[in-house]
Motif scaffolding. Structure first.
Motif, mmCIF file in Angstrom:
data_model
loop_
_atom_site.group_PDB
_atom_site.id
_atom_site.type_symbol
_atom_site.label_atom_id
_atom_site.label_comp_id
_atom_site.label_asym_id
_atom_site.label_seq_id
_atom_site.Cartn_x
_atom_site.Cartn_y
_atom_site.Cartn_z
ATOM 1 N N ILE A 1 0.810 -1.213 0.000
ATOM 2 C CA ILE A 1 0.000 0.000 0.000
ATOM 3 C C ILE A 1 0.851 1.276 0.000
ATOM 4 C CG2 ILE A 1 -2.018 -1.071 1.065
ATOM 5 C CD1 ILE A 1 -1.184 0.347 3.695
ATOM 6 N N ALA A 2 2.067 1.167 -0.514
ATOM 7 C CA ALA A 2 2.938 2.341 -0.576
ATOM 8 C C ALA A 2 3.722 2.348 -1.878
ATOM 9 C CB ALA A 2 3.903 2.343 0.613
ATOM 10 N N VAL A 3 4.089 3.531 -2.297
ATOM 11 C CA VAL A 3 5.002 3.686 -3.421
ATOM 12 C C VAL A 3 6.350 4.051 -2.807
ATOM 13 C CG1 VAL A 3 5.543 5.004 -5.498
ATOM 14 C CG2 VAL A 3 3.156 4.468 -4.953
ATOM 15 N N VAL A 4 7.331 3.190 -3.012
ATOM 16 C CA VAL A 4 8.648 3.365 -2.404
ATOM 17 C C VAL A 4 9.687 3.371 -3.518
ATOM 18 C CG1 VAL A 4 10.310 2.355 -0.795
ATOM 19 C CG2 VAL A 4 7.871 2.224 -0.292
ATOM 20 N N ARG A 5 10.591 4.357 -3.480
ATOM 21 C CA ARG A 5 11.616 4.489 -4.515
ATOM 22 C C ARG A 5 12.994 4.695 -3.892
ATOM 23 N NH1 ARG A 5 8.430 2.326 -6.989
ATOM 24 N NH2 ARG A 5 7.261 3.030 -8.782
ATOM 25 N N ASP A 6 13.981 4.187 -4.615
ATOM 26 C CA ASP A 6 15.385 4.299 -4.245
ATOM 27 C C ASP A 6 16.077 4.991 -5.417
ATOM 28 O OD1 ASP A 6 17.899 3.894 -3.115
ATOM 29 O OD2 ASP A 6 17.958 1.758 -3.551
ATOM 30 N N MET A 7 16.966 5.922 -5.146
ATOM 31 C CA MET A 7 17.675 6.624 -6.214
ATOM 32 C C MET A 7 19.162 6.324 -6.091
ATOM 33 S SD MET A 7 19.558 9.497 -7.076
ATOM 34 C CE MET A 7 19.594 10.833 -8.205
ATOM 35 N N ALA A 8 19.783 6.054 -7.235
ATOM 36 C CA ALA A 8 21.221 5.780 -7.240
ATOM 37 C C ALA A 8 21.850 6.443 -8.457
ATOM 38 C CB ALA A 8 21.483 4.275 -7.277
ATOM 39 N N MET A 9 23.091 6.867 -8.290
ATOM 40 C CA MET A 9 23.919 7.329 -9.402
ATOM 41 C C MET A 9 25.167 6.462 -9.412
ATOM 42 S SD MET A 9 23.342 11.483 -9.168
ATOM 43 C CE MET A 9 24.908 11.831 -9.872
ATOM 44 N N ILE B 1 19.338 6.118 -11.701
ATOM 45 C CA ILE B 1 18.132 5.290 -11.666
ATOM 46 C C ILE B 1 17.310 5.657 -10.443
ATOM 47 C CG2 ILE B 1 19.308 3.375 -10.486
ATOM 48 C CD1 ILE B 1 17.362 1.508 -12.125
ATOM 49 N N THR B 2 16.019 5.798 -10.660
ATOM 50 C CA THR B 2 15.064 5.970 -9.580
ATOM 51 C C THR B 2 14.034 4.873 -9.769
ATOM 52 O OG1 THR B 2 15.405 8.360 -9.575
ATOM 53 C CG2 THR B 2 13.409 7.540 -8.497
ATOM 54 N N SER B 3 14.012 3.942 -8.837
ATOM 55 C CA SER B 3 13.135 2.775 -8.988
ATOM 56 C C SER B 3 13.010 2.071 -7.653
ATOM 57 C CB SER B 3 13.737 1.811 -10.013
ATOM 58 O OG SER B 3 14.924 1.234 -9.498
ATOM 59 N N GLY B 4 12.392 0.920 -7.691
ATOM 60 C CA GLY B 4 12.362 0.072 -6.509
ATOM 61 C C GLY B 4 13.758 -0.460 -6.224
ATOM 62 N N LYS B 5 13.998 -0.852 -4.993
ATOM 63 C CA LYS B 5 15.328 -1.303 -4.576
ATOM 64 C C LYS B 5 15.845 -2.479 -5.399
ATOM 65 C CE LYS B 5 17.901 -2.866 -0.485
ATOM 66 N NZ LYS B 5 18.899 -3.467 -1.314
ATOM 67 N N THR B 6 15.004 -3.438 -5.700
ATOM 68 C CA THR B 6 15.478 -4.621 -6.423
ATOM 69 C C THR B 6 15.900 -4.274 -7.853
ATOM 70 O OG1 THR B 6 13.189 -5.213 -6.968
ATOM 71 C CG2 THR B 6 14.162 -6.287 -5.058
ATOM 72 N N ASN B 7 15.209 -3.344 -8.493
ATOM 73 C CA ASN B 7 15.584 -2.923 -9.840
ATOM 74 C C ASN B 7 16.919 -2.183 -9.816
ATOM 75 O OD1 ASN B 7 14.911 -2.874 -12.657
ATOM 76 N ND2 ASN B 7 14.433 -0.703 -12.443
ATOM 77 N N ALA B 8 17.118 -1.331 -8.833
ATOM 78 C CA ALA B 8 18.394 -0.618 -8.701
ATOM 79 C C ALA B 8 19.525 -1.612 -8.434
ATOM 80 C CB ALA B 8 18.312 0.421 -7.585
ATOM 81 N N ILE C 1 33.199 2.758 -11.030
ATOM 82 C CA ILE C 1 34.231 3.648 -10.487
ATOM 83 C C ILE C 1 33.810 4.160 -9.119
ATOM 84 C CG2 ILE C 1 35.491 5.817 -10.845
ATOM 85 C CD1 ILE C 1 35.034 5.332 -13.908
ATOM 86 N N GLU C 2 32.560 4.623 -9.031
ATOM 87 C CA GLU C 2 31.991 5.041 -7.756
ATOM 88 C C GLU C 2 30.472 5.070 -7.874
ATOM 89 O OE1 GLU C 2 33.054 9.009 -6.491
ATOM 90 O OE2 GLU C 2 33.175 9.715 -8.549
ATOM 91 N N MET C 3 29.820 5.118 -6.707
ATOM 92 C CA MET C 3 28.371 5.041 -6.688
ATOM 93 C C MET C 3 27.845 5.720 -5.436
ATOM 94 S SD MET C 3 26.123 1.570 -6.591
ATOM 95 C CE MET C 3 25.991 1.324 -4.832
ATOM 96 N N ILE C 4 26.643 6.264 -5.530
ATOM 97 C CA ILE C 4 25.956 6.817 -4.361
ATOM 98 C C ILE C 4 24.495 6.446 -4.455
ATOM 99 C CG2 ILE C 4 25.596 9.059 -5.489
ATOM 100 C CD1 ILE C 4 26.183 8.882 -1.795
ATOM 101 N N ARG C 5 23.932 6.073 -3.313
ATOM 102 C CA ARG C 5 22.486 5.846 -3.223
ATOM 103 C C ARG C 5 21.934 6.903 -2.281
ATOM 104 N NH1 ARG C 5 21.543 -0.627 -3.725
ATOM 105 N NH2 ARG C 5 19.516 -0.077 -4.565
ATOM 106 N N ALA C 6 20.836 7.526 -2.699
ATOM 107 C CA ALA C 6 20.275 8.635 -1.928
ATOM 108 C C ALA C 6 19.425 8.172 -0.754
ATOM 109 C CB ALA C 6 19.443 9.536 -2.836
ATOM 110 N N GLY C 7 18.981 6.963 -0.765
ATOM 111 C CA GLY C 7 18.127 6.477 0.306
ATOM 112 C C GLY C 7 16.702 6.339 -0.173
ATOM 113 N N VAL C 8 15.982 5.493 0.487
ATOM 114 C CA VAL C 8 14.612 5.168 0.117
ATOM 115 C C VAL C 8 13.671 6.284 0.580
ATOM 116 C CG1 VAL C 8 12.734 3.535 0.578
ATOM 117 C CG2 VAL C 8 15.063 2.702 0.200
ATOM 118 N N VAL C 9 12.713 6.628 -0.273
ATOM 119 C CA VAL C 9 11.620 7.524 0.102
ATOM 120 C C VAL C 9 10.320 6.853 -0.307
ATOM 121 C CG1 VAL C 9 12.960 9.664 -0.051
ATOM 122 C CG2 VAL C 9 11.755 8.830 -2.061
ATOM 123 N N GLY C 10 9.241 7.194 0.360
ATOM 124 C CA GLY C 10 7.974 6.573 0.011
ATOM 125 C C GLY C 10 6.778 7.322 0.550
ATOM 126 N N LEU C 11 5.657 7.070 -0.080
ATOM 127 C CA LEU C 11 4.370 7.617 0.355
ATOM 128 C C LEU C 11 3.329 6.517 0.301
ATOM 129 C CD1 LEU C 11 4.214 10.991 -1.629
ATOM 130 C CD2 LEU C 11 4.639 10.704 0.816
#
Length: 181
Positions: A81-89, A125-132, A145-155
């Motif tokens: 019952i939530a939309v949850v997204r993870d962002m990574a570069m 990528i901004t998607s669900g955790k498993t897709n990222a 070379i390097e990577m950052i994940r912004a953390g999960v957000v959801g509503l």
């Protein structure tokens, strides 16, 4: 023991994040992901924390969070019952001969390339955790070379919001909409 996403509405004041994170650490709970940002109401910020634990542990965390003076509301965001997204570069070693391959791979995951240089690309990528996670695994052979994940957000889905959490819980009990209360 599963992963749980907890949304916390707090007063937008200095030191609140430290107090919330401190509550987790004092009780020995590990935060796997933490994202914080202001809301459309300037006096509030929203903290999204992901933790692993049993339902009983998560309920205990919620009760402890609700005791903090700066916390206005806490809700668990169930997957169904939530939309949850993870962002990574992800900065990937590519070179001119591999650029097209990485571009196509990123596109197949719904990601986009946001920077191209002679020897690397940055994929966002901004998607669900498993897709990222799957994209990161697919890009690994090229050389990350390097990577950052912004953390999960959801509503939470639907018409209710964390601002009117109590009203929505009451309306769910009586099967009415918040507007009818």
């Amino acid at each position: 023991m599963g992963h749980h996403t907890i949304s916390i509405l707090v007063l937008n004041q200095s030191g609140v994040l430290v107090r919330v994170a401190g509550m987790f650490s004092r009780r020995g709970f590990n935060i796997e992901s933490l994202a914080v940002g202001t809301t459309h109401v300037p006096e509030y910020s929203r903290i999204t924390a992901v933790m692993q634990g049993s339902d009983a542990i998560v309920k205990q965390v919620v009760k402890q969070l609700e005791k903090l003076v700066e916390v206005r509301a806490v809700e668990i965001l169930p997957v169904n019952i939530a939309v949850v997204r993870d962002m990574a570069m992800i900065k990937v070693r590519a070179g001119k001969e591999k650029n097209l391959e990485v571009l196509q791979l990123a596109e197949s995951f719904g990601a986009k390339v946001v920077d191209i240089s002679e020897q690397s690309l940055i994929v966002e990528i901004t998607s669900g955790k498993t897709n990222a996670d799957a994209l990161i695994a697919a890009l690994s052979p090229y050389g990350i070379i390097e990577m950052i994940r912004a953390g999960v957000v959801g509503l939470q889905r639907g018409d209710c919001s964390i601002y009117e959490k109590e009203k929505c819980e009451v309306s769910e009990l009586f099967d009415t909409s918040p507007a009818e209360l």
